[in-house]
Scaffold this motif. Structure first.
Motif, short mmCIF file in Angstrom:
data_model
loop_
_atom_site.label_atom_id
_atom_site.label_comp_id
_atom_site.label_asym_id
_atom_site.label_seq_id
_atom_site.Cartn_x
_atom_site.Cartn_y
_atom_site.Cartn_z
N LEU A 96 0.81 -1.23 0.17
CA LEU A 96 0.20 -0.10 0.11
C LEU A 96 0.83 1.31 0.08
O LEU A 96 0.50 2.29 -0.53
CB LEU A 96 -0.95 -0.19 1.22
CG LEU A 96 -2.07 -1.06 1.11
CD1 LEU A 96 -2.93 -0.99 2.77
CD2 LEU A 96 -3.11 -0.40 0.18
N ALA A 97 1.96 1.31 0.83
CA ALA A 97 2.89 2.45 0.79
C ALA A 97 3.36 2.59 -0.35
O ALA A 97 3.51 3.73 -1.04
CB ALA A 97 3.81 2.10 1.82
N LYS A 98 3.79 1.52 -1.44
CA LYS A 98 4.39 1.68 -2.51
C LYS A 98 3.23 2.11 -3.77
O LYS A 98 3.53 3.13 -4.51
CB LYS A 98 4.94 0.22 -2.98
CG LYS A 98 5.56 0.46 -4.50
CD LYS A 98 6.09 -0.97 -4.96
CE LYS A 98 6.91 -1.03 -6.12
NZ LYS A 98 7.04 -2.40 -6.62
N LEU A 99 1.86 1.75 -3.49
CA LEU A 99 0.82 2.14 -4.33
C LEU A 99 0.68 3.73 -4.11
O LEU A 99 0.57 4.34 -4.97
CB LEU A 99 -0.24 1.55 -3.92
CG LEU A 99 -1.39 1.44 -5.00
CD1 LEU A 99 -1.06 0.41 -6.07
CD2 LEU A 99 -2.84 0.76 -4.25
N ARG A 100 0.81 4.21 -2.77
CA ARG A 100 0.65 5.43 -2.54
C ARG A 100 1.72 6.55 -3.35
O ARG A 100 1.43 7.63 -3.54
CB ARG A 100 0.60 5.96 -0.95
CG ARG A 100 0.06 7.15 -0.71
CD ARG A 100 -0.37 7.24 0.87
NE ARG A 100 -0.79 8.76 1.18
CZ ARG A 100 0.01 9.64 1.82
NH1 ARG A 100 1.33 9.27 1.61
NH2 ARG A 100 -0.54 10.67 1.74
N GLN A 101 2.94 5.96 -3.27
CA GLN A 101 4.01 6.59 -3.98
C GLN A 101 4.08 6.63 -5.43
O GLN A 101 4.25 7.54 -6.05
CB GLN A 101 5.64 5.89 -3.49
CG GLN A 101 5.63 6.31 -1.88
CD GLN A 101 6.98 5.38 -1.60
OE1 GLN A 101 7.43 4.22 -2.53
NE2 GLN A 101 7.53 5.41 -0.73
#
Length: 564
Positions: A469-474
């Motif tokens: 999810l953190a990667k998706l947000r980036q």
């Protein structure tokens, strides 16, 4: 994107230092333990760490009773350790955010000790003193947040002092400009140390009413919650704007205030271009199971539509002015998997449902230590096993309400702040790898199967889902600056919404129930690419129990509607 500030693009990770990592073996977490785990935090995509108080304190309320704002509590380390943490975090692109507790001090603070010497002391007016009633009773019938009277009688000077929280936490008198000025100096002291911002504790209580008077009783003790009497009083914003001018304005930091009692309609006055803070931790979505009096022994049922409405109202209130701090946990709340879902629910699935919402709302996600593992509540065998002062007070209130000791303990199981304060679960080794000594609070017994080391090795774990999810947000600007539009508003099982940027949109679907539910959205059927899900597959638009999905729909405008 270029007009966003650094804290709008990152994640904030909250650490309760006493429970995070013990480097010394004394059973209590410390600053050097946090420094040891900075790489773990960095790998989550975190750009700021919010530390709950690490100042010198008698620890009656685990650091929220401060005796010296400019020094580190010995149990946490030294100022040198603090400076090392700030420096090592900076090397990893992480800023340290301090907790400012400015509504009250410890009764062991030198200011209060001077204040209670006599009526003529120069610090007397730094706190709030009042005469007893003719019969010797407290000045008003206000009940403190932790239970009991909000007033304590001082035998030496024969007056009562006010404390919103515990009797060891006397309230400061913000009407005195000397008090305000010294507090601003303290905040600037920490900025000079290189901190990246502040979380401001209990700020809605700093302005007291012009007249101190009784309020209608809301319990069998004949008292009324002090929150009703003092929270968010007229004139508080004048204090807060002065605070902003003297400390925050023009600095590359962020401020987030704890503001229980501020409604979503009032948010524009508190945050954004004309507000006092960058973000506001308001609790409309967290207090759904509480009566207005906030007594844990009288929980109420809530429906998903109430949760959706609270979150959507906050999204709308900060859509054009201000910024939203998305959160489901902190040090004062039970674990979210147990707060928002039944204990029998698949806790890995529901942790991922909440994470999906946390990362896809517009705003800055705030992650509380262990939330990224799906940590759960703890059930201790008796009230004597609990450390939390609030839990003990609420236990007594439950007994006064006529509940049995077992019933009162069950309320504590569900609502105690100690649920979030059990030691961080790092490994399956003794005491979860938190300490080589005896932990200050018992470790949750599920640590052997729920811990960071194990989850890092399991691609299907809650922790790995957080990483994704953190990667998706980036990767997707739409999650940072896209607008928010709620879908399926009346649905009591599905929380669904769009994030929209230009001709692209992202659709988030989360089933908060243990039953499957069809979710027929033509825009997904026509042009939806599944980006992430907490199940291995997504064969159709029937959401299974506790299922979360995020779809990307590119290049279609205007949008087709959705069937409800």
């Amino acid at each position: 994107m270029d007009n966003l500030k650094w804290w709008q693009k990152t994640l904030v990770y909250q650490i309760y230092p006493k429970s995070f990592c013990d480097s010394s073996g004394d059973g209590s977490g410390d600053l050097n333990g946090i420094t040891e785990k900075l790489d773990y935090i960095r790998d989550l995509g975190v750009g700021a760490i919010w530390l709950t108080p690490v100042y010198v304190s008698p620890m009656v309320d685990n650091g929220y009773d401060i005796a010296d704002y400019r020094n580190i509590a010995p149990e946490y380390g030294t100022m040198t350790d603090m400076e090392k943490l700030i420096g090592e975090a900076k090397k990893r692109g992480i800023r340290i955010v301090m907790d400012l507790v400015f509504n009250h001090t410890s009764d062991q603070h030198s200011w209060f000790k001077e204040s209670r010497v006599d009526h003529g002391n120069c610090k007397r007016d730094w706190y709030i003193w009042r005469d007893a009633r003719p019969d010797g009773a407290p000045p008003t019938n206000w009940r403190g947040i932790f239970g009991g009277s909000a007033w304590t009688f001082d035998e030496a000077t024969k007056q009562y002092y006010l404390h919103t929280f515990a009797k060891e936490q006397p309230d400061l008198n913000w009407e005195n400009p000397e008090v305000r000025n010294v507090l601003y100096e303290i905040a600037n002291f920490w900025l000079d140390k290189g901190v990246g911002g502040f979380r401001i504790d209990a700020i809605t209580y700093i302005k007291k009413p012009e007249e101190f008077k009784d309020l209608p009783a809301d319990g069998p003790d004949g008292m009324s919650n002090v929150h009703v009497a003092t929270a968010n009083q007229p004139g508080i914003l004048e204090f807060l704007h002065e605070f902003k001018r003297e400390v925050f304005a023009g600095k590359d930091i962020f401020t987030v205030a704890e503001a229980n009692g501020v409604s979503t309609e009032e948010l524009p006055q508190w945050v954004g271009r004309n507000g006092a803070f960058d973000m506001l931790l308001e609790f409309s979505h967290m207090d759904l199971d509480m009566e207005a009096s906030s007594l844990w022994c009288r929980p109420v049922d809530w429906k998903l539509t109430k949760l959706k409405k609270a979150l959507s109202n906050s999204q709308r209130a900060t859509s054009e002015n201000g910024w939203y701090p998305a959160f489901f946990e902190n040090h004062d709340q039970p674990r979210s998997v147990n707060k928002f879902f039944p204990y029998h629910a698949d806790q890995k699935l529901v942790a991922k449902v909440l994470a999906t919402v946390l990362f896809t709302l517009k705003g800055t996600p705030f992650i509380y230590e262990g939330e990224e593992l799906g940590m759960t509540n703890i059930k201790l065998s008796s009230i004597e096993c609990y450390d939390d002062i609030a839990s003990k007070g609420q236990y007594e209130i439950a007994l006064q309400e006529g509940f049995s000791r077992q019933q009162a303990l069950e309320f504590v199981w569900n609502y105690s702040r100690d649920n979030a304060r059990t030691p961080m679960q790092w490994t399956s080794e003794k005491h979860a790898g938190f300490t080589s000594g005896e932990p200050w609070l018992p470790v949750n017994e599920n640590y052997d199967e729920l811990n960071a080391k194990q989850e890092l090795q399991d691609e299907g774990s809650v922790l790995r889902y957080y990483h994704r999810l953190a990667k998706l947000r980036q990767e997707y600007d739409i999650l940072l600056i896209g607008s928010y539009e709620e879908l399926l508003e009346a649905d009591e099982q599905i929380f669904a919404y769009r994030r929209v940027l230009d001709k692209n949109k992202m659709i988030i679907l989360c089933n908060f129930s243990g039953r499957e539910k069809a979710c027929n959205l033509t825009e997904i059927e026509d042009n939806g690419k599944l980006l992430i899900s907490n199940y291995r597959d997504a064969p159709n638009l029937v959401l299974r129990a506790y299922e979360a999905r995020v779809y990307l729909c590119e290049g279609r405008n205007p949008f087709e509607g959705c069937s409800q």
